[in-house]
Design a protein around this motif. Structure first.
Motif, PDB file in Angstrom:
ATOM      1  N   GLU A   8      31.314  39.251   6.763  1.00  0.00           N
ATOM      2  CA  GLU A   8      31.947  38.140   7.472  1.00  0.00           C
ATOM      3  C   GLU A   8      32.383  37.049   6.491  1.00  0.00           C
ATOM      4  O   GLU A   8      33.462  36.468   6.637  1.00  0.00           O
ATOM      5  N   GLN A   9      31.550  36.809   5.509  1.00  0.00           N
ATOM      6  CA  GLN A   9      31.875  35.803   4.495  1.00  0.00           C
ATOM      7  C   GLN A   9      33.128  36.220   3.720  1.00  0.00           C
ATOM      8  O   GLN A   9      34.025  35.411   3.499  1.00  0.00           O
ATOM      9  N   LYS A  10      33.193  37.485   3.332  1.00  0.00           N
ATOM     10  CA  LYS A  10      34.359  37.977   2.600  1.00  0.00           C
ATOM     11  C   LYS A  10      35.612  37.957   3.472  1.00  0.00           C
ATOM     12  O   LYS A  10      36.700  37.619   2.999  1.00  0.00           O
ATOM     13  N   GLN A  11      35.471  38.301   4.743  1.00  0.00           N
ATOM     14  CA  GLN A  11      36.611  38.275   5.655  1.00  0.00           C
ATOM     15  C   GLN A  11      37.139  36.853   5.835  1.00  0.00           C
ATOM     16  O   GLN A  11      38.344  36.638   5.908  1.00  0.00           O
ATOM     17  N   LYS A  12      36.223  35.906   5.884  1.00  0.00           N
ATOM     18  CA  LYS A  12      36.628  34.495   5.996  1.00  0.00           C
ATOM     19  C   LYS A  12      37.366  34.049   4.733  1.00  0.00           C
ATOM     20  O   LYS A  12      38.387  33.371   4.819  1.00  0.00           O
ATOM     21  N   ILE A  13      36.865  34.448   3.562  1.00  0.00           N
ATOM     22  CA  ILE A  13      37.535  34.101   2.292  1.00  0.00           C
ATOM     23  C   ILE A  13      38.954  34.661   2.284  1.00  0.00           C
ATOM     24  O   ILE A  13      39.907  33.957   1.941  1.00  0.00           O
ATOM     25  N   VAL A  14      39.096  35.929   2.667  1.00  0.00           N
ATOM     26  CA  VAL A  14      40.418  36.575   2.684  1.00  0.00           C
ATOM     27  C   VAL A  14      41.338  35.886   3.686  1.00  0.00           C
ATOM     28  O   VAL A  14      42.499  35.583   3.376  1.00  0.00           O
ATOM     29  N   ALA A  15      40.830  35.605   4.891  1.00  0.00           N
ATOM     30  CA  ALA A  15      41.654  34.960   5.922  1.00  0.00           C
ATOM     31  C   ALA A  15      42.092  33.558   5.479  1.00  0.00           C
ATOM     32  O   ALA A  15      43.262  33.184   5.653  1.00  0.00           O
ATOM     33  N   ASP A  16      41.173  32.790   4.899  1.00  0.00           N
ATOM     34  CA  ASP A  16      41.507  31.436   4.443  1.00  0.00           C
ATOM     35  C   ASP A  16      42.531  31.471   3.309  1.00  0.00           C
ATOM     36  O   ASP A  16      43.483  30.679   3.299  1.00  0.00           O
ATOM     37  N   LEU A  17      42.346  32.376   2.363  1.00  0.00           N
ATOM     38  CA  LEU A  17      43.275  32.490   1.243  1.00  0.00           C
ATOM     39  C   LEU A  17      44.653  32.942   1.730  1.00  0.00           C
ATOM     40  O   LEU A  17      45.682  32.406   1.304  1.00  0.00           O
ATOM     41  N   ALA A  18      44.686  33.906   2.648  1.00  0.00           N
ATOM     42  CA  ALA A  18      45.964  34.386   3.185  1.00  0.00           C
ATOM     43  C   ALA A  18      46.688  33.264   3.930  1.00  0.00           C
ATOM     44  O   ALA A  18      47.908  33.086   3.775  1.00  0.00           O
ATOM     45  N   GLU A  19      45.959  32.481   4.700  1.00  0.00           N
ATOM     46  CA  GLU A  19      46.550  31.368   5.433  1.00  0.00           C
ATOM     47  C   GLU A  19      47.115  30.318   4.473  1.00  0.00           C
ATOM     48  O   GLU A  19      48.210  29.796   4.667  1.00  0.00           O
ATOM     49  N   LEU A  20      46.352  30.028   3.432  1.00  0.00           N
ATOM     50  CA  LEU A  20      46.807  29.074   2.416  1.00  0.00           C
ATOM     51  C   LEU A  20      48.078  29.578   1.735  1.00  0.00           C
ATOM     52  O   LEU A  20      49.027  28.822   1.524  1.00  0.00           O
ATOM     53  N   MET A  21      48.116  30.857   1.399  1.00  0.00           N
ATOM     54  CA  MET A  21      49.291  31.433   0.740  1.00  0.00           C
ATOM     55  C   MET A  21      50.515  31.391   1.659  1.00  0.00           C
ATOM     56  O   MET A  21      51.627  31.089   1.204  1.00  0.00           O
ATOM     57  N   LYS A  22      50.322  31.668   2.944  1.00  0.00           N
ATOM     58  CA  LYS A  22      51.436  31.657   3.895  1.00  0.00           C
ATOM     59  C   LYS A  22      52.037  30.264   4.044  1.00  0.00           C
ATOM     60  O   LYS A  22      53.240  30.120   4.194  1.00  0.00           O
ATOM     61  N   ASN A  23      51.181  29.248   4.024  1.00  0.00           N
ATOM     62  CA  ASN A  23      51.618  27.878   4.306  1.00  0.00           C
ATOM     63  C   ASN A  23      51.894  27.041   3.065  1.00  0.00           C
ATOM     64  O   ASN A  23      52.022  25.827   3.161  1.00  0.00           O
ATOM     65  N   SER A  24      51.984  27.676   1.913  1.00  0.00           N
ATOM     66  CA  SER A  24      52.189  26.931   0.669  1.00  0.00           C
ATOM     67  C   SER A  24      53.603  27.091   0.132  1.00  0.00           C
ATOM     68  O   SER A  24      54.277  28.083   0.407  1.00  0.00           O
ATOM     69  N   ALA A  25      54.000  26.093  -0.652  1.00  0.00           N
ATOM     70  CA  ALA A  25      55.330  26.134  -1.267  1.00  0.00           C
ATOM     71  C   ALA A  25      55.386  27.145  -2.400  1.00  0.00           C
ATOM     72  O   ALA A  25      56.395  27.824  -2.586  1.00  0.00           O
ATOM     73  N   SER A  26      54.284  27.231  -3.178  1.00  0.00           N
ATOM     74  CA  SER A  26      54.290  28.163  -4.309  1.00  0.00           C
ATOM     75  C   SER A  26      52.875  28.453  -4.769  1.00  0.00           C
ATOM     76  O   SER A  26      51.923  27.766  -4.418  1.00  0.00           O
ATOM     77  N   GLY A  27      52.788  29.476  -5.588  1.00  0.00           N
ATOM     78  CA  GLY A  27      51.520  29.849  -6.207  1.00  0.00           C
ATOM     79  C   GLY A  27      51.783  30.615  -7.486  1.00  0.00           C
ATOM     80  O   GLY A  27      52.857  31.220  -7.649  1.00  0.00           O
ATOM     81  N   VAL A  28      50.817  30.556  -8.391  1.00  0.00           N
ATOM     82  CA  VAL A  28      50.956  31.241  -9.674  1.00  0.00           C
ATOM     83  C   VAL A  28      49.677  32.021  -9.936  1.00  0.00           C
ATOM     84  O   VAL A  28      48.574  31.482  -9.839  1.00  0.00           O
ATOM     85  N   LEU A  29      49.840  33.277 -10.295  1.00  0.00           N
ATOM     86  CA  LEU A  29      48.721  34.151 -10.637  1.00  0.00           C
ATOM     87  C   LEU A  29      48.626  34.225 -12.153  1.00  0.00           C
ATOM     88  O   LEU A  29      49.624  34.483 -12.828  1.00  0.00           O
ATOM     89  N   VAL A  30      47.426  33.961 -12.685  1.00  0.00           N
ATOM     90  CA  VAL A  30      47.239  33.947 -14.136  1.00  0.00           C
ATOM     91  C   VAL A  30      46.084  34.845 -14.548  1.00  0.00           C
ATOM     92  O   VAL A  30      45.174  35.119 -13.774  1.00  0.00           O
TER      93      VAL A  30
END
Length: 189
Positions: A8-30
């Motif tokens: 459940e903790q991992k699912q919440k992390i994935v859901a929160d990160l996915a939501e943040l990525m959907k609603n953001s202007a940009s992101g950079v993977l390093v």
């Protein structure tokens, strides 16, 4: 097998990160391998000041979040020691800060990114980092608008100054003419 609480903790992390990525202007993977603790601390501070969220997550969790957010094309870059920097409002901020550190630390590298919901390569992220900030662009724009106005104001002032000089010269000429006949009059008598 992991417990339900961990899942459940991992699912919440994935859901929160996915939501943040959907609603953001940009992101950079390093790939943050090789950065010192001191540089990492400075980089995180610079990212926070720019309003950027920086996260280190397991690649599998980030990959699942990418799938949910519609950014599956980033998954091939999720190898090794990766982190993601996300800005909800400023599309250039993560690229600018991270490019500085990629230039300082040889093993630290930009892998990919996303911009307005589309995955972009490392070269595009680098190009984004070279764009001046919004404030700089606005200042340049206002300066370019203001410059012709200043030129017009100076030209109008010069015309006005010239116009004020002409009547003074014209006023002086009739006074001289008027003074000359007055001097001539006494000689006739």
């Amino acid at each position: 097998m992991p417990s339900n609480a961990i899942l459940e903790q991992k699912q919440k992390i994935v859901a929160d990160l996915a939501e943040l990525m959907k609603n953001s202007a940009s992101g950079v993977l390093v790939n943050y391998q090789g950065i010192t603790v001191e540089d990492d601390t400075k980089m995180r501070k610079a990212l926070r000041e720019a309003g950027v969220k920086y996260m280190v997550q397991k690649n599998t969790l980030t990959g699942r979040a990418c799938d949910i957010a519609g950014l599956s094309e980033m998954k091939p870059h999720l190898t090794g020691m990766t982190a993601i920097a996300i800005s909800e409002t400023d599309p250039i901020a993560p690229a600018k800060v991270l490019k500085d550190y990629a230039n300082k630390v040889e093993s630290f590298s930009i892998l990919a990114g996303f911009l307005d919901g589309a995955v972009v390569d490392a070269a595009t992220v680098q190009a984004l980092a070279d764009i001046p900030s919004k404030e700089t662009l606005i200042a340049k724009f206002l300066g370019s608008i203001q410059s012709p106005l200043y030129g017009l104001a100076y030209a109008l002032k010069a015309v006005a100054d010239k116009g004020e000089e002409a009547p003074a010269e014209e006023a002086a000429a009739p006074a001289e003419e008027a003074a000359a006949p007055a001097e001539e009059a006494p000689t006739e008598a």
